[in-house]
Design a protein around this motif. Structure first.
Motif: not given
Length: 432
Positions: A158-166, A197-206
């Protein structure tokens, strides 16, 4: 005779670790697999179990003695338990909480009753073994039906640099044989999330910067994986804690030409230093140019400034993060060198089995550390004295990050990263 055997429990522990890793049958594990496991255990527990120790546990190396309680505790912690006792209680809750023992007592009952006991237990174990074989065979057969080319997996930050970053993961798992589809942020299975299984996106926070290996898993098989680089915007000071670290601004850690958080700044965040001090980390992850692990010279000066309570050993770690690998040097007070370790790409050297006394220092002054990998030889110097050397082995990787970890608090005085010919690729004297 009452016998409390740990053998079955240890076998179960190993099975859970194998399942967690998802590397297949341990009979086919190579030396590199045990080196990788050693590193993962260290990253999860901050305790080093050497590849040799792990080979003994898995029966690759003949060894008559049973694993020590320290080793068992570390394996249990790797699986998410507080210690081996907690692991045992979770699987045998009716047992007492004493350490594993074999107690011999005078038989109060005639020995003729023992055959009845075994006639009951042995068939039960046989049934259990057959059932286990059936389910394992079923899972292995299911895995062989999975074709990795049927799946796709990619990501974007979502952002090029830095944390937190989704991070947004795009995937296609529509051809999965069942609904056992997971997206895993990195090697750690605790970061594994079941997805549709039939979805196509998932988001995670680093929340932590680093070089990660994101995975798409179907059943127990990794069908797709790729590198994911979470960079920092310059130096990022933070205090490690789960799940979200305590971040500081770079300027808060710069003072008199040195990088380091003061005890006052740490305590202002209501973080206790006793009985166990926090781990303070300074990370700078970026593109340093074309500097590789087989041809570099890294120089720095560090000082651990906290020596109270449980931080008496003043553990200090200097790491170079690489694409798909890492280099880690641990320093300590001289009396604690047994717990030191050195990790270089796939080579793990434990202070339990090697003389790492050269990595012990009193930290009264800054310790000067130089790590060079030139002409196929790795040499590490501490205060201008050769502490350890060995031939370069393993793959070549690009260096993409510098990281310091202080148990308590510490300072970094200067940094220089150069190619083997002396060409400087990165330098910082922390001048404000």
């Amino acid at each position: 005779m009452i016998v409390e055997s740990e053998d079955i429990l240890l076998v179960h522990c190993k099975n859970l670790i194998e399942e967690k890793l998802g590397w297949g049958n341990s009979e086919k594990w190579t030396n590199q697999d045990f080196e990788e496991l050693s590193q993962r255990i260290f990253e999860a527990t901050s305790i080093t179990l050497s590849p040799t120790t792990l080979k003994r546990i898995w029966g690759k190396v003949k060894y008559e003695s049973a694993p020590t309680i320290t080793t068992l505790n570390t394996l249990a912690q790797f699986l998410g338990f507080e210690h081996w006792r907690g692991f045992r209680q979770n699987h045998f809750p009716k047992n007492d909480t004493s350490e594993p023992t074999i107690v011999n007592t005078i038989e109060a009952e005639p020995r003729t009753k023992q055959p009845y006991l075994f006639s009951f237990i042995l068939p039960l174990l046989l049934v259990f073994g057959i059932a286990s074989w059936y389910f394992i065979s079923k899972e292995q057969h299911k895995s062989t039906q999975i074709n990795a080319s049927d799946f796709s997996f990619s990501s974007k930050k979502v952002v090029s640099v830095g944390v937190p970053n989704s991070v947004i993961f795009d995937y296609d798992a529509s051809k999965a044989p069942d609904d056992s589809v997971f997206v895993q942020q990195d090697w750690d299975p605790s970061k594994r999330i079941k997805v549709g299984t039939n979805q196509h996106q998932h988001t995670s926070v680093y929340y932590y910067p680093g070089q990660f290996q994101a995975k798409l898993i179907v059943g127990k098989k990794v069908v797709k994986e790729h590198n994911l680089f979470i960079q920092t915007d310059g130096w990022l000071p933070f205090i490690e804690q789960s799940p979200i670290p305590v971040y500081f601004k770079q300027q808060e850690a710069l003072n008199d030409g040195k990088l380091g958080l003061s005890l006052e700044k740490i305590q202002q965040q209501n973080i206790n230093l006793k009985p166990v001090a926090p781990v303070v980390q300074y990370s700078n992850l970026k593109d340093f140019g074309d500097v590789k692990t087989n041809d570099f010279i890294f120089e720095t000066s560090v000082k651990n400034t906290y020596r109270e309570g449980a931080s008496i050993c003043q553990y200090t770690e200097i790491s170079l993060l690489c694409e798909g690998a890492a280099i880690m040097i641990r320093l300590s007070a001289k009396g604690c060198i047994s717990e030191n370790s050195l990790f270089f790409i796939g080579k793990n050297i434990s202070g339990k089995e090697h003389d790492l006394s050269g990595f012990g220092t009193d930290f009264k002054d800054f310790a000067k550390v130089r790590c060079e990998s030139v002409n196929g030889q790795v040499k590490i110097f501490v205060d201008n004295k050769l502490a350890y050397e060995f031939p370069y082995e393993g793959p070549v990787s690009k260096i993409v990050g510098i990281k310091y970890r202080f148990h308590g608090s510490g300072l970094v005085d200067d940094i220089k990263l150069a190619k083997g010919d002396g060409k400087v690729m990165f330098e910082d004297t922390f001048a404000e």
